[in-house]
Design an enzyme around this catalytic site. Structure first.
Site, PDB file in Angstrom:
ATOM      1  N   LYS A  26       0.844  -1.202   0.000  1.00  0.00           N
ATOM      2  CA  LYS A  26       0.000   0.000   0.000  1.00  0.00           C
ATOM      3  C   LYS A  26       0.878   1.250   0.000  1.00  0.00           C
ATOM      4  CE  LYS A  26      -2.976   2.549   3.219  1.00  0.00           C
ATOM      5  NZ  LYS A  26      -4.244   2.740   2.502  1.00  0.00           N
ATOM      6  N   ILE A 445     -23.031  11.891   2.513  1.00  0.00           N
ATOM      7  CA  ILE A 445     -23.294  10.540   3.002  1.00  0.00           C
ATOM      8  C   ILE A 445     -22.763  10.340   4.420  1.00  0.00           C
ATOM      9  CG2 ILE A 445     -23.066   8.081   2.409  1.00  0.00           C
ATOM     10  CD1 ILE A 445     -24.771   9.812   0.479  1.00  0.00           C
ATOM     11  N   SER A 447     -19.143  10.881   5.981  1.00  0.00           N
ATOM     12  CA  SER A 447     -17.764  11.195   6.328  1.00  0.00           C
ATOM     13  C   SER A 447     -17.242  12.337   5.465  1.00  0.00           C
ATOM     14  CB  SER A 447     -16.878   9.970   6.165  1.00  0.00           C
ATOM     15  OG  SER A 447     -16.950   9.486   4.852  1.00  0.00           O
ATOM     16  N   TRP A 575     -19.145  -6.771   7.235  1.00  0.00           N
ATOM     17  CA  TRP A 575     -17.767  -6.285   7.236  1.00  0.00           C
ATOM     18  C   TRP A 575     -17.029  -6.673   8.500  1.00  0.00           C
ATOM     19  CZ3 TRP A 575     -18.760  -0.782   4.777  1.00  0.00           C
ATOM     20  CH2 TRP A 575     -19.210  -0.984   3.460  1.00  0.00           C
ATOM     21  N   ASP A 613     -26.605   3.273   7.732  1.00  0.00           N
ATOM     22  CA  ASP A 613     -25.967   2.823   6.491  1.00  0.00           C
ATOM     23  C   ASP A 613     -26.063   1.312   6.339  1.00  0.00           C
ATOM     24  OD1 ASP A 613     -25.049   5.379   5.745  1.00  0.00           O
ATOM     25  OD2 ASP A 613     -23.330   5.200   7.105  1.00  0.00           O
ATOM     26  N   HIS A 655     -28.261   4.249   3.392  1.00  0.00           N
ATOM     27  CA  HIS A 655     -27.339   4.469   2.284  1.00  0.00           C
ATOM     28  C   HIS A 655     -26.746   3.137   1.851  1.00  0.00           C
ATOM     29  CE1 HIS A 655     -23.944   5.698  -0.085  1.00  0.00           C
ATOM     30  NE2 HIS A 655     -23.151   5.039   0.732  1.00  0.00           N
ATOM     31  N   GLU A 679     -25.386   4.682  -4.864  1.00  0.00           N
ATOM     32  CA  GLU A 679     -24.374   4.965  -5.881  1.00  0.00           C
ATOM     33  C   GLU A 679     -25.055   5.049  -7.239  1.00  0.00           C
ATOM     34  OE1 GLU A 679     -20.759   2.803  -7.883  1.00  0.00           O
ATOM     35  OE2 GLU A 679     -22.567   3.527  -8.821  1.00  0.00           O
ATOM     36  N   HIS A 708     -15.222   7.686  -5.697  1.00  0.00           N
ATOM     37  CA  HIS A 708     -14.137   6.702  -5.781  1.00  0.00           C
ATOM     38  C   HIS A 708     -13.004   7.198  -6.662  1.00  0.00           C
ATOM     39  CE1 HIS A 708     -17.615   4.281  -4.496  1.00  0.00           C
ATOM     40  NE2 HIS A 708     -16.707   3.771  -3.692  1.00  0.00           N
TER      41      HIS A 708
HETATM   42  N1  GLN Z   1     -21.603   7.132   6.474  1.00  0.00           N
HETATM   43  C1  GLN Z   1     -20.535   6.441   5.861  1.00  0.00           C
HETATM   44  C2  GLN Z   1     -19.523   7.434   5.308  1.00  0.00           C
HETATM   45  O1  GLN Z   1     -19.912   8.405   4.787  1.00  0.00           O
HETATM   46  C3  GLN Z   1     -21.013   5.553   4.742  1.00  0.00           C
HETATM   47  C4  GLN Z   1     -19.896   4.858   4.039  1.00  0.00           C
HETATM   48  C5  GLN Z   1     -20.312   3.713   3.161  1.00  0.00           C
HETATM   49  O2  GLN Z   1     -21.432   3.540   2.837  1.00  0.00           O
HETATM   50  N2  GLN Z   1     -19.412   2.906   2.733  1.00  0.00           N
HETATM   51  O3  GLN Z   1     -18.349   7.222   5.353  1.00  0.00           O
HETATM   52 ZN    ZN Z   2     -21.336   4.213   0.380  1.00  0.00          ZN
END
Ligand code: GLN
Ligand code: ZN
Length: 773
Positions: A26, A445, A447, A575, A613, A655, A679, A708
Site C-alpha cells: 500500500k 453521506i 464522512s 464487514w 448505512d 445508504h 451509488e 471513488h
Molecule cells: N456514512 C458512511 C460514510 O460516509 C457511509 C460509508 C459507506 O457507505 N461505505 O463514510
Molecule cells: Zn457508500
C-alpha cells in the site's frame, strides 16, 4: 482414520494476502501515485514482498505454492491486461506507460473515467469490471504470469500459476460504454479461448506442470447456455496439445449443475470448496460418481473466516473424498486474500480467545497439518489434534459466547417491534413540517476527508502521547470546520463528518461488548484500501451510547439539521468476521437491538434525521437464489428493528454503495426507510430508473458525484445527472448527494465538488420551479 500411508497427499493454497506484514505494498503504490516512489522502487518492493510470501508458504511446509495472485491493484484488472482488453479511452495512456495506464484504468484521470468497480462475489473485495464489446480484440500478454512463476521457480519451489478462468472473466464483464446494453460478453468466448491457450502454452514452456483456472462464477445460478459455454471452454482448453495440466477451481458455494459439466470436461483436476454453504459439494460429488482419473483439491479450511478449523470434521470430509478422486490434496477453500496475515501479532487479544482464531499463516499451517494427517494417519498429528480439540471446547463453553440477558432480549422480539407504526405517507407529511427542507435537498453521506492530521491524532492517542481531552479537542475542531464549510456551501442536511471514526464498522465494534478488534488484521477492500474487520466473537450488547457526544456537539453549532449516523446491522455483520456457531440472523438481531437503543437515544437528544448505512445489504446476498429469501427476511427485519422505535416526524435515511440493485429492489422497499441514497454516478443514474420502474414509493438520492475517483464533477455534469434522475423520480422525492462518504478524498477536491453539487441543485431547483409556475 486409518494409519495407512498415502504418500501423494499435498497441501496448497490459491492465493495469499498481497500487502506484506506492514502493508508495504500500500505504502509503495500510494508513494508512486504521489511521485515519491519511482516505478523501479515500486517493482522492487513488490518483488521482495512476493518472494517473502512464497518463502513463508514454503517454510510452513506447503507443497505447492500459488503464483500470479499478486496484484498492484486487482487481479481482475490484471486479467484484462493479460487478455488485452484495454478500454479505448485508456489505450493511449497504456501505450505511453503500462503502469500509469494500469492505474488510470483503476482510478481514472481528470478527463478519463476509470473502470466500474464492484464486489467480488459475496466478499468485501472489489474488482474492476472488464468492459467488452463486439469489437473487442483480445491479445495475450502472459508477461506477469510467466514472470511471477519464474520467480517462484528460481526459489526452488513447486509453483502453480493461478489465473482467472475465461468463463468467469466474461461473466464478470459488462458491455463497454457505447455498446448495446444487452450485449453479452460471453459471446466473445471463442475469441478469448485462443488467448488463454497462448498464455497456457507460455506457462507450459516456462515449466509449469499445473495451472489453476478460477471459475467461481460457476457456483452461481447459471443458465443452460452459460453451462454449455463452460463445457465448450474446458473441452477446447483440455484438447490443446501444448498445455500444462489444468486445475479448475471454484469456491464460495456449491458447484451444483456446473459440477457434472466440469467432472466430464477433459481437464486434469478440480479444486472445490467444502466449507459453509459449499459443504453440499460433498454429497453432490458422490452423486456424480466422483472424479475418476482426476485430481481433487479439497478446500476444507475456510479461506474467508478467521476461526480455527475443526480438524476432526475436516479429516472425516477428506477421508470420504479419498474414495471419490484419483488423488486428493488439501487447501484453504479460497484465496487467503480475504483474511488477515497473522494472528500471532495480535497482542491485545486475550490468548484464551486468540487460540480460537486462525489468519492466513495459521490457515496455511492447518492445511499442511491436515495433509499430513490424511497422508500418514491421525497418529502423525496427535498433538495438533489434541490442541485443536481443546481450543474448540473452550470456545463452546465460554461466557463470552453466551450472555443470558442478550439471549432473553432477542427471544422476546415480536413482529411489531420491527415495524414503524405509521405508513410512509403519514410520516412524509410529519417530516415535511418538522424539517422544512427545500425541493431537491442537498446532503452528504456522512464522512468528510480523513486527513493525515486526524489519523496522526488517533495514533498519538493510542500511543499515549496525547490525552483523551487533547484528542477530543482536535475532533471538535474538525467538526467545527466541517459544519462551517457545509453551512457556507449551502448544504441543507448537514453531517458532523465522522472524524472520530477510524472505520464505520470498527468504530461501533470497539464500543459493543462481544466484538473483538484487531490491531494488524488488515484485509484488502479495493486497490490500496485496506480494512480491519472486527470479529463478532460473542453475544452483543451496548454498554453505553456510542455516537451521541459528537452528533450533539455538531448540532450545537448550527440551526440546520445534523444527521445522526450509524452503521446498520447487516453491514456490521458483512464487514466483520462472523460467528460460525449460530445462525447469522441471530447475530444480526443482537446487533440490531444494540443499535435500536442508539437510534432512540439520538432521537431523544433532538436528532431529527438519522441515517443507518447498509452498504453491504446486497453483497451478503447468498450466491445461489435458493438461499436468498431467508437471508433477506432476517436482514430487512434487523434493519427495521434498528429503526422502527422513532416518532413519525423523525426521518430515517439509509445508504448503499454500488449500483447493482436489480435483485434486491423488493428488499430495499422492505427496509421502509424514508430516504435512501445510492451509488449512481459511475453507472449513469441507471439505478434511479430501476427503482422508479419497481414503483419505489419513498425518497431517493442517486449519487451525482463519484467519490471513488479524484475527479471533480462540473456543475453541468451534476445537473445533467439530476435531469436524468428527474426522468425517473419526481422532484418532491429526489435528493442531491454524492455516491458515498468522502473520507478517502482530499479537502480541495471535496470542497470544489460539493460546491458544484449545490450549484447544480440550485440550478435544477429553479428550472423545476419555473416549469411548475
Ligand atoms: N456514512 C458512511 C460514510 O460516509 C457511509 C460509508 C459507506 O457507505 N461505505 O463514510
Ligand atoms: Zn457508500
Amino acid at each position: 482414520m486409518t494409519s495407512s500411508v498415502i504418500s501423494s497427499v499435498t497441501s496448497t493454497v490459491y492465493g495469499h494476502p498481497r500487502q506484506g506484514p506492514n502493508r508495504e505494498l500500500k505504502k509503495a503504490v500510494e508513494g508512486y501515485w504521489k511521485g515519491r516512489v519511482s516505478a523501479q522502487d515500486l517493482h522492487r518492493t513488490a518483488a521482495r514482498l512476493r518472494g517473502a510470501n512464497l518463502q513463508q508458504l514454503a517454510d510452513a511446509g506447503l507443497h505447492e505454492v500459488p503464483t500470479g495472485d499478486f496484484s498492484y491493484y486487482d487481479h481482475v484488472l490484471d486479467t484484462s491486461v493479460m487478455v488485452g482488453a484495454i478500454p479505448v479511452r485508456h489505450r493511449a495512456a497504456v501505450q505511453q506507460d503500462a503502469l500509469d495506464g494500469y492505474f488510470a484504468m483503476a482510478r481514472g484521470a481528470q478527463d478519463v473515467l476509470p473502470l466500474e468497480m464492484t464486489k467480488w462475489f459475496d466478499t468485501n473485495y472489489h474488482y474492476l469490471v472488464p468492459e467488452l464489446g463486439p469489437y473487442t480484440v483480445f491479445r495475450a500478454d502472459a508477461g506477469k504470469q510467466v514472470g511471477e512463476f519464474t520467480e517462484a521457480r528460481a526459489l526452488g519451489l513447486i509453483a502453480r500459476p493461478v489465473l482467472l478462468g475465461p468463463v468467469t472473466y466474461l461473466l464478470l464483464a459488462k458491455p463497454a460504454p457505447g455498446v448495446a446494453p444487452d450485449f453479452e460478453p460471453l459471446t466473445l468466448l471463442d475469441r478469448l479461448l485462443p488467448v488463454y491457450a497462448q498464455v497456457l502454452a507460455e506457462l507450459c514452456a516456462a515449466g509449469a506442470e499445473w495451472v489453476q483456472l478460477d471459475e467461481p462464477a460457476l457456483v452461481q445460478d447459471r443458465t443452460p447456455a452459460e453451462l454449455n459455454a463452460a463445457a465448450r471452454a474446458y473441452r477446447d482448453l483440455g484438447a490443446l496439445m501444448e498445455r500444462p495440466k489444468l486445475l479448475v477451481a471454484s469456491y464460495f458455494d456449491r458447484l451444483g449443475e456446473a459440477l457434472p459439466v466440469l467432472a466430464k470436461a477433459p481437464v486434469d483436476g478440480l479444486a472445490m470448496d467444502f466449507t459453509g454453504p459449499a459443504a453440499g459439494n460433498l454429497e453432490d460429488l458422490a452423486a456424480v460418481g466422483g472424479l475418476p482419473g482426476k485430481r481433487l483439491v479439497a478446500g476444507v479450511v475456510d479461506g474467508r473466516n478467521i476461526w480455527i478449523n475443526d480438524f476432526e470434521k475436516s479429516l472425516a470430509t477428506l477421508g470420504t473424498l479419498l474414495a471419490l478422486a484419483d488423488r486428493v490434496d488439501v487447501s484453504a477453500s479460497c484465496s487467503l486474500l480475504h483474511v488477515p496475515l497473522d494472528v500471532t501479532t495480535e497482542r491485545d487479544i486475550d490468548p484464551q480467545i486468540a487460540r480460537w482464531l486462525a489468519f492466513a499463516r495459521q490457515k496455511t499451517t492447518e492445511t499442511v497439518i491436515l495433509a499430513r494427517g490424511l497422508a500418514r494417519g491421525t497418529d502423525a498429528i496427535a498433538a495438533e489434534l489434541a490442541a485443536n480439540r481443546a481450543a474448540l471446547a473452550s470456545r463452546a463453553a465460554s461466557a463470552l459466547t453466551h450472555d443470558p440477558a442478550v439471549r432473553a432480549r432477542t427471544a422476546a422480539v415480536t413482529g411489531t417491534d420491527a415495524r414503524r407504526p405509521q405508513p410512509y405517507p403519514e410520516r412524509a407529511v410529519a417530516q415535511r413540517t418538522h424539517l422544512g427542507l427545500p425541493l431537491l435537498p442537498t446532503t452528504t453521506i456522512g464522512s468528510f476527508p480523513q486527513t493525515g492530521e486526524l489519523r496522526a491524532a488517533r495514533a498519538e492517542l493510542r500511543a499515549g502521547r496525547i490525552g483523551q481531552d487533547a484528542y477530543e479537542g482536535r475532533i471538535e475542531a474538525e467538526v467545527r470546520e466541517v459544519i462551517a464549510f457545509q453551512e457556507k456551501a449551502g448544504i441543507d442536511v448537514l453531517v458532523h463528518g465522522e472524524p472520530e471514526r477510524n472505520d464505520m464498522v470498527q468504530y461501533f465494534a470497539e464500543q459493543l461488548t462481544g466484538y473483538l478488534a484487531t490491531r494488524h488484521g488488515w484485509v484488502q477492500s479495493y486497490g490500496t484500501r485496506y480494512v480491519r474487520p472486527p470479529i463478532l466473537a460473542g453475544d452483543i450488547s451496548r454498554p453505553e451510547p456510542m455516537t451521541l457526544r459528537w452528533t450533539r456537539y455538531a448540532q450545537s453549532l448550527t440551526d440546520r439539521p445534523v444527521k445522526g449516523m450509524l452503521t446498520g446491522p447487516v453491514t456490521m455483520l458483512a464487514w466483520s468476521f462472523v460467528r460460525d456457531d449460530q445462525p447469522l440472523g441471530e447475530t444480526a438481531r443482537q446487533v440490531a437491538l444494540a443499535l435500536r437503543d442508539e437510534v432512540n437515544d439520538l432521537e431523544e437528544a433532538g436528532t431529527s434525521v438519522i441515517q443507518v448505512d447498509e452498504p453491504a445489504l446486497r453483497e451478503t446476498l447468498p450466491l445461489r437464489s435458493s438461499g436468498r429469501a431467508a437471508y433477506l427476511a432476517w436482514a430487512t427485519e434487523a434493519f427495521r428493528l434498528t429503526t422502527s422505535g422513532v416518532r413519525p416526524g423523525t426521518q430515517i435515511h439509509t445508504h448503499m454503495c454500488y449500483a447493482e440493485f436489480g435483485d434486491i429492489l423488493r428488499a430495499i422497499d422492505d427496509l421502509d426507510a424514508d430516504v435512501i441514497s445510492l451509488e449512481a454516478a459511475r453507472s449513469h443514474m441507471q439505478v434511479a430508473g430501476e427503482l422508479a420502474t419497481a414503483g419505489y414509493p419513498r425518497e431517493v438520492g442517486p449519487g451525482v458525484y463519484d467519490i471513488h475517483s479524484p475527479r471533480v464533477p462540473g456543475v453541468d455534469e451534476a445537473a445533467d445527472l439530476l435531469h436524468k434522475g428527474l426522468l425517473a423520480i419526481p422532484a418532491e422525492r429526489l435528493w442531491v448527494n454524492p455516491d458515498c462518504g468522502l473520507k478517502t478524498r482530499g479537502w480541495p477536491e471535496t470542497r470544489q465538488s460539493l460546491e458544484n453539487l449545490v450549484a447544480a441543485a440550485r440550478r435544477v431547483r429553479t428550472e423545476v420551479d419555473a416549469a411548475g409556475a
